[in-house]
Design a protein around this motif. Structure first.
Motif, short mmCIF file in Angstrom:
data_model
loop_
_atom_site.label_atom_id
_atom_site.label_comp_id
_atom_site.label_asym_id
_atom_site.label_seq_id
_atom_site.Cartn_x
_atom_site.Cartn_y
_atom_site.Cartn_z
N ASP A 87 44.01 60.72 -78.86
CA ASP A 87 44.42 60.51 -77.47
C ASP A 87 45.93 60.55 -77.27
OD1 ASP A 87 41.73 59.81 -76.29
OD2 ASP A 87 41.88 58.27 -77.87
N VAL A 88 46.69 60.16 -78.29
CA VAL A 88 48.14 60.01 -78.16
C VAL A 88 48.82 60.44 -79.45
CG1 VAL A 88 50.03 58.40 -77.69
CG2 VAL A 88 47.79 58.02 -76.62
N GLY A 89 49.85 61.28 -79.34
CA GLY A 89 50.66 61.65 -80.49
C GLY A 89 51.81 60.67 -80.67
N VAL A 90 52.13 60.35 -81.91
CA VAL A 90 53.15 59.35 -82.22
C VAL A 90 54.20 59.97 -83.15
CG1 VAL A 90 53.59 57.11 -83.31
CG2 VAL A 90 51.48 57.47 -81.99
N PHE A 91 55.47 59.84 -82.75
CA PHE A 91 56.60 60.35 -83.53
C PHE A 91 57.68 59.29 -83.53
CE2 PHE A 91 54.25 63.75 -81.63
CZ PHE A 91 54.07 64.64 -82.67
N THR A 92 57.64 58.40 -84.49
CA THR A 92 58.60 57.29 -84.54
C THR A 92 59.64 57.53 -85.63
OG1 THR A 92 56.94 56.11 -85.85
CG2 THR A 92 57.13 55.51 -83.52
N TYR A 93 60.29 58.69 -85.56
CA TYR A 93 61.32 59.04 -86.53
C TYR A 93 62.43 57.98 -86.54
CZ TYR A 93 59.24 63.71 -86.58
OH TYR A 93 58.38 64.76 -86.72
N THR A 94 63.06 57.84 -87.69
CA THR A 94 64.15 56.87 -87.82
C THR A 94 65.52 57.54 -87.80
OG1 THR A 94 64.09 56.99 -90.24
CG2 THR A 94 62.71 55.30 -89.18
N ALA A 95 65.56 58.85 -87.75
CA ALA A 95 66.83 59.59 -87.78
C ALA A 95 67.02 60.35 -86.48
CB ALA A 95 66.85 60.54 -88.97
N ALA A 96 68.04 59.99 -85.74
CA ALA A 96 68.33 60.68 -84.48
C ALA A 96 68.68 62.14 -84.71
CB ALA A 96 69.46 59.98 -83.74
N GLU A 97 69.05 62.49 -85.94
CA GLU A 97 69.41 63.87 -86.26
C GLU A 97 68.20 64.79 -86.29
OE1 GLU A 97 70.09 61.43 -89.12
OE2 GLU A 97 71.42 60.73 -87.55
N GLN A 98 67.01 64.24 -86.21
CA GLN A 98 65.78 65.06 -86.19
C GLN A 98 65.90 66.00 -84.99
OE1 GLN A 98 63.10 64.81 -88.39
NE2 GLN A 98 62.06 66.46 -87.37
N SER A 99 66.16 67.26 -85.25
CA SER A 99 66.47 68.17 -84.15
C SER A 99 65.25 68.91 -83.61
CB SER A 99 67.52 69.19 -84.59
OG SER A 99 67.00 69.97 -85.65
N SER A 100 64.17 68.94 -84.39
CA SER A 100 63.00 69.67 -83.93
C SER A 100 61.75 69.04 -84.50
CB SER A 100 63.09 71.14 -84.37
OG SER A 100 63.00 71.21 -85.78
N SER A 101 60.62 69.45 -83.95
CA SER A 101 59.34 69.00 -84.47
C SER A 101 58.27 69.97 -83.98
CB SER A 101 59.01 67.58 -84.01
OG SER A 101 57.68 67.26 -84.38
N GLY A 102 57.76 70.78 -84.90
CA GLY A 102 56.67 71.69 -84.54
C GLY A 102 55.41 70.93 -84.18
N VAL A 103 55.19 69.78 -84.81
CA VAL A 103 54.00 69.00 -84.51
C VAL A 103 54.11 68.40 -83.11
CG1 VAL A 103 52.49 67.10 -85.25
CG2 VAL A 103 53.60 68.55 -86.95
N LEU A 104 55.29 68.00 -82.68
CA LEU A 104 55.48 67.51 -81.32
C LEU A 104 55.06 68.58 -80.31
CD1 LEU A 104 56.51 65.52 -79.15
CD2 LEU A 104 58.81 66.45 -79.55
N ALA A 105 55.53 69.79 -80.51
CA ALA A 105 55.14 70.89 -79.61
C ALA A 105 53.63 71.12 -79.65
CB ALA A 105 55.89 72.16 -79.99
N LEU A 106 53.04 71.01 -80.81
CA LEU A 106 51.59 71.20 -80.95
C LEU A 106 50.82 70.11 -80.22
CD1 LEU A 106 49.45 73.02 -82.20
CD2 LEU A 106 49.61 71.64 -84.28
N VAL A 107 51.26 68.86 -80.33
CA VAL A 107 50.61 67.76 -79.62
C VAL A 107 50.69 68.00 -78.11
CG1 VAL A 107 50.80 65.29 -79.08
CG2 VAL A 107 50.86 66.06 -81.45
N ILE A 108 51.85 68.41 -77.64
CA ILE A 108 52.01 68.71 -76.21
C ILE A 108 51.10 69.86 -75.81
CG2 ILE A 108 53.62 69.62 -74.48
CD1 ILE A 108 55.82 67.97 -75.96
N ALA A 109 51.05 70.92 -76.61
CA ALA A 109 50.21 72.08 -76.31
C ALA A 109 48.72 71.71 -76.29
CB ALA A 109 50.45 73.19 -77.33
N CYS A 110 48.35 70.69 -77.05
CA CYS A 110 46.96 70.21 -77.03
C CYS A 110 46.72 69.27 -75.85
CB CYS A 110 46.63 69.50 -78.33
SG CYS A 110 46.45 70.61 -79.75
N GLY A 111 47.73 69.05 -75.04
CA GLY A 111 47.57 68.23 -73.84
C GLY A 111 47.49 66.75 -74.13
N ARG A 112 48.20 66.29 -75.13
CA ARG A 112 48.17 64.87 -75.45
C ARG A 112 49.49 64.22 -75.07
NH1 ARG A 112 43.91 66.47 -75.38
NH2 ARG A 112 42.21 66.19 -76.85
N PRO A 113 49.44 63.01 -74.49
CA PRO A 113 50.68 62.28 -74.23
C PRO A 113 51.33 61.88 -75.55
CG PRO A 113 48.76 60.98 -73.53
CD PRO A 113 48.25 62.28 -74.08
N VAL A 114 52.60 61.52 -75.47
CA VAL A 114 53.38 61.27 -76.67
C VAL A 114 54.13 59.95 -76.54
CG1 VAL A 114 55.30 62.13 -78.07
CG2 VAL A 114 53.67 63.74 -77.08
#
Length: 191
Positions: A87-114
């Motif tokens: 139901d919900v994708g979770v991305f609780t990275y600890t580094a603000a330098e994380q510049s990208s996330s393919g899984v984030l885009a995939l969760v969004i493309a699957c229509g899931r809130p984040v």
């Protein structure tokens, strides 16, 4: 309600923050599960120890019945099925330098809130209409986001619809058409 974190495990994933938040708000959630999907990062020597810390934290918080590990490489087609079953994708990275996330885009493309910590790709893709971007280290903000998304069914459905619509613009035929239109417009300008 099912939450999912996917991608190679490494200490900067921040899963411990989400587990602690779940433990703190479990009485507000009803039935819930949390799927941690993928294997240890093969080029991160600390990932084995990190998984052990996560397993200990699950036990310490009494979340054994709620947390499921998919402890292996998960190919893209299977990952899509896991996300769609959540139901919900979770991305609780600890580094603000994380510049990208393919899984984030995939969760969004699957229509899931984040629900995500604040990092560059999250800021670029998310707004209050489709997810929660929580400042790094804001435990109370993370807890509030979990409770809100669990209890406000209409908000969750609206976020799902908004993410689904947004990601349609990322489909290859649409992107290709825009590229052709851009090239044609540039050709007109040159004349």
């Amino acid at each position: 309600l099912t939450f999912i974190t996917a991608g190679l495990l490494r200490p900067t994933k921040g899963i411990e923050a989400f587990l602690t938040a779940l433990a703190n708000v479990r009485n507000h959630l009803g039935s819930f599960s949390y799927v941690i999907c993928d294997m240890n990062h093969p080029r991160n020597a600390e990932s084995v120890e990190y998984r052990e810390r996560i397993l200990q934290l699950v036990s310490q918080h009494g979340l054994q019945a709620n947390v499921m590990f998919v402890d292996r490489y998960v190919a893209a087609d299977e990952l899509v099925r896991w996300i769609q079953a959540s139901d919900v994708g979770v991305f609780t990275y600890t580094a603000a330098e994380q510049s990208s996330s393919g899984v984030l885009a995939l969760v969004i493309a699957c229509g899931r809130p984040v629900i995500t910590s604040d990092f560059q790709a999250a800021r670029a893709l998310l707004s209050p209409a489709n997810g929660f971007v929580i400042p790094m280290g804001d435990a109370l903000g993370l807890e509030r986001a979990i409770v809100t998304i669990a209890q406000d069914h209409s908000l969750r459905r609206a976020m799902m619809a908004n993410n689904w619509r947004m990601a349609r613009d990322w489909m290859w035929p649409i992107v290709a058409r825009r590229h052709v239109e851009t090239v044609e417009a540039m050709d007109v300008i040159k004349r």
